[in-house]
Design a protein around this motif. Sequence first.
Motif, PDB file in Angstrom:
ATOM      1  N   ASP A 104     -27.239  11.527   1.555  1.00 48.95           N
ATOM      2  CA  ASP A 104     -27.451  12.800   2.240  1.00 48.95           C
ATOM      3  C   ASP A 104     -26.417  12.977   3.344  1.00 48.95           C
ATOM      4  O   ASP A 104     -25.998  12.001   3.982  1.00 48.95           O
ATOM      5  N   TRP A 105     -26.027  14.221   3.580  1.00 52.93           N
ATOM      6  CA  TRP A 105     -25.086  14.500   4.659  1.00 52.93           C
ATOM      7  C   TRP A 105     -25.817  14.526   5.998  1.00 52.93           C
ATOM      8  O   TRP A 105     -26.920  15.068   6.093  1.00 52.93           O
ATOM      9  N   PRO A 106     -25.223  13.951   7.033  1.00 52.10           N
ATOM     10  CA  PRO A 106     -25.821  14.067   8.365  1.00 52.10           C
ATOM     11  C   PRO A 106     -25.677  15.490   8.886  1.00 52.10           C
ATOM     12  O   PRO A 106     -24.976  16.319   8.295  1.00 52.10           O
ATOM     13  N   ASP A 107     -26.315  15.779  10.011  1.00 51.37           N
ATOM     14  CA  ASP A 107     -26.311  17.138  10.550  1.00 51.37           C
ATOM     15  C   ASP A 107     -25.143  17.395  11.501  1.00 51.37           C
ATOM     16  O   ASP A 107     -24.553  18.472  11.471  1.00 51.37           O
ATOM     17  N   GLU A 108     -24.808  16.446  12.347  1.00 53.94           N
ATOM     18  CA  GLU A 108     -23.825  16.700  13.397  1.00 53.94           C
ATOM     19  C   GLU A 108     -22.404  16.596  12.859  1.00 53.94           C
ATOM     20  O   GLU A 108     -22.089  15.738  12.024  1.00 53.94           O
ATOM     21  N   ALA A 109     -21.538  17.455  13.387  1.00 53.15           N
ATOM     22  CA  ALA A 109     -20.193  17.596  12.843  1.00 53.15           C
ATOM     23  C   ALA A 109     -19.398  16.300  12.875  1.00 53.15           C
ATOM     24  O   ALA A 109     -18.711  15.963  11.900  1.00 53.15           O
ATOM     25  N   HIS A 110     -19.478  15.546  13.972  1.00 51.03           N
ATOM     26  CA  HIS A 110     -18.660  14.330  14.051  1.00 51.03           C
ATOM     27  C   HIS A 110     -19.130  13.271  13.060  1.00 51.03           C
ATOM     28  O   HIS A 110     -18.342  12.431  12.628  1.00 51.03           O
ATOM     29  N   LEU A 111     -20.399  13.328  12.658  1.00 53.61           N
ATOM     30  CA  LEU A 111     -20.905  12.398  11.648  1.00 53.61           C
ATOM     31  C   LEU A 111     -20.603  12.900  10.237  1.00 53.61           C
ATOM     32  O   LEU A 111     -20.358  12.092   9.331  1.00 53.61           O
ATOM     33  N   VAL A 112     -20.614  14.197  10.047  1.00 56.64           N
ATOM     34  CA  VAL A 112     -20.170  14.762   8.769  1.00 56.64           C
ATOM     35  C   VAL A 112     -18.723  14.363   8.516  1.00 56.64           C
ATOM     36  O   VAL A 112     -18.351  13.971   7.400  1.00 56.64           O
ATOM     37  N   LEU A 113     -17.892  14.448   9.562  1.00 57.46           N
ATOM     38  CA  LEU A 113     -16.490  14.066   9.423  1.00 57.46           C
ATOM     39  C   LEU A 113     -16.370  12.601   9.040  1.00 57.46           C
ATOM     40  O   LEU A 113     -15.574  12.243   8.162  1.00 57.46           O
ATOM     41  N   TRP A 114     -17.167  11.744   9.660  1.00 58.57           N
ATOM     42  CA  TRP A 114     -17.078  10.320   9.326  1.00 58.57           C
ATOM     43  C   TRP A 114     -17.512  10.070   7.882  1.00 58.57           C
ATOM     44  O   TRP A 114     -16.841   9.338   7.146  1.00 58.57           O
ATOM     45  N   GLN A 115     -18.599  10.694   7.457  1.00 59.12           N
ATOM     46  CA  GLN A 115     -19.041  10.478   6.082  1.00 59.12           C
ATOM     47  C   GLN A 115     -18.009  11.006   5.091  1.00 59.12           C
ATOM     48  O   GLN A 115     -17.766  10.390   4.041  1.00 59.12           O
ATOM     49  N   ALA A 116     -17.388  12.132   5.406  1.00 60.14           N
ATOM     50  CA  ALA A 116     -16.363  12.687   4.522  1.00 60.14           C
ATOM     51  C   ALA A 116     -15.164  11.754   4.432  1.00 60.14           C
ATOM     52  O   ALA A 116     -14.643  11.514   3.332  1.00 60.14           O
ATOM     53  N   THR A 117     -14.707  11.239   5.567  1.00 60.36           N
ATOM     54  CA  THR A 117     -13.564  10.319   5.529  1.00 60.36           C
ATOM     55  C   THR A 117     -13.924   9.048   4.765  1.00 60.36           C
ATOM     56  O   THR A 117     -13.064   8.451   4.103  1.00 60.36           O
ATOM     57  N   THR A 118     -15.173   8.647   4.831  1.00 55.14           N
ATOM     58  CA  THR A 118     -15.623   7.466   4.096  1.00 55.14           C
ATOM     59  C   THR A 118     -15.553   7.694   2.592  1.00 55.14           C
ATOM     60  O   THR A 118     -15.037   6.864   1.838  1.00 55.14           O
ATOM     61  N   ILE A 119     -16.065   8.816   2.131  1.00 54.54           N
ATOM     62  CA  ILE A 119     -16.023   9.136   0.696  1.00 54.54           C
ATOM     63  C   ILE A 119     -14.576   9.222   0.215  1.00 54.54           C
ATOM     64  O   ILE A 119     -14.212   8.671  -0.837  1.00 54.54           O
ATOM     65  N   LEU A 120     -13.736   9.901   0.991  1.00 52.43           N
ATOM     66  CA  LEU A 120     -12.339  10.079   0.600  1.00 52.43           C
ATOM     67  C   LEU A 120     -11.601   8.754   0.513  1.00 52.43           C
ATOM     68  O   LEU A 120     -10.856   8.506  -0.432  1.00 52.43           O
ATOM     69  N   ARG A 121     -11.819   7.875   1.492  1.00 53.91           N
ATOM     70  CA  ARG A 121     -11.092   6.607   1.464  1.00 53.91           C
ATOM     71  C   ARG A 121     -11.631   5.665   0.398  1.00 53.91           C
ATOM     72  O   ARG A 121     -10.882   4.896  -0.205  1.00 53.91           O
ATOM     73  N   GLU A 122     -12.929   5.719   0.133  1.00 55.89           N
ATOM     74  CA  GLU A 122     -13.472   4.855  -0.915  1.00 55.89           C
ATOM     75  C   GLU A 122     -13.065   5.366  -2.297  1.00 55.89           C
ATOM     76  O   GLU A 122     -12.844   4.572  -3.220  1.00 55.89           O
TER      77      GLU A 122
END
Length: 296
Positions: free
Chosen positions: A138-156
């Motif tokens: 699931d995506w988190p709510d806050e923007a800085h955490l959305v950014l971290w999850q997105a960078t995680t998916i992209l790098r993996e």
Amino acid sequence: MTESRARRLWRVLEPYHAITYFAPDTRKATDALGLRGGWMSYFGCRAAPLGPVGPEVVAAVFYNFHPSMVARAIPDAWTFASPEQLLVARLEAVDSAVRRLMPDASTAVRRTAELARQAAELAPVAGRPIAAANAALDWPDEAHLVLWQATTILRESRGDGHVAALVGAGLTPCQALLTISAAGGPSKAVFQLNRRWSDEEWAEAEEDLRSRGLLDADGTLTEAGHSLRQEVEDTTDRLAEQGWAAFGDDKALELDRLIRPISGAIMATGAVPDDNPMALRWEPDELPNASAGPGR
């Protein structure tokens, strides 16, 4: 190595993801759950999206860690905390680290997070187990955490493709490290400290590479060795480019422009060490004034 679009975007996005590995907040969160040591914290948090898998699976998908190193952390990590608990812990740790390093991050990253999420939702996951596992969260709510999850998916997603490229090139996990070191990447000492291949195993990998005409007697790559290493990097970029092509040129350029000062500010703090096993480097002229912070 020529910096393609896919490589450039990995480089400018990676520091934001890498907070999870180097900020003390992650270790503090996993210590509170009972995990023992930094490597158990690392393997537990990074593998948590996969579920309570065994060390063989983690060693296989992470690829370049010595299997015995993984086995010292997994499956013991699951006896202290479930994967679900570690997913919560790693996100809370990122939240703490970003707020500490970049107090204005919540407002500075809103558009960046929006674009990064769009890119992450287009990142290839077929045949990419770590990326697929992270993309299923699931995506988190806050923007800085959305950014971290997105960078995680992209790098993996990129990392899973890189493993496929290494396998296709016939490079074992130890040889993958050896060849990138010989090509000017992190030193043997850095890789041995962080991936735990012994001197004997390193020497065996060198001997095999010499027998294949990829390594000279002095430990430098031959012309064929350089070509093979370049082929690996080009294949990695080509596989990652599938998602960026779908994302589009204009949005890719905007994301690059927005994330660059944020990641540059992280690198300027020293939160991610210069001599890191990810071979992530920023030139001094790319780093902003560390006191300025992103978006100022």
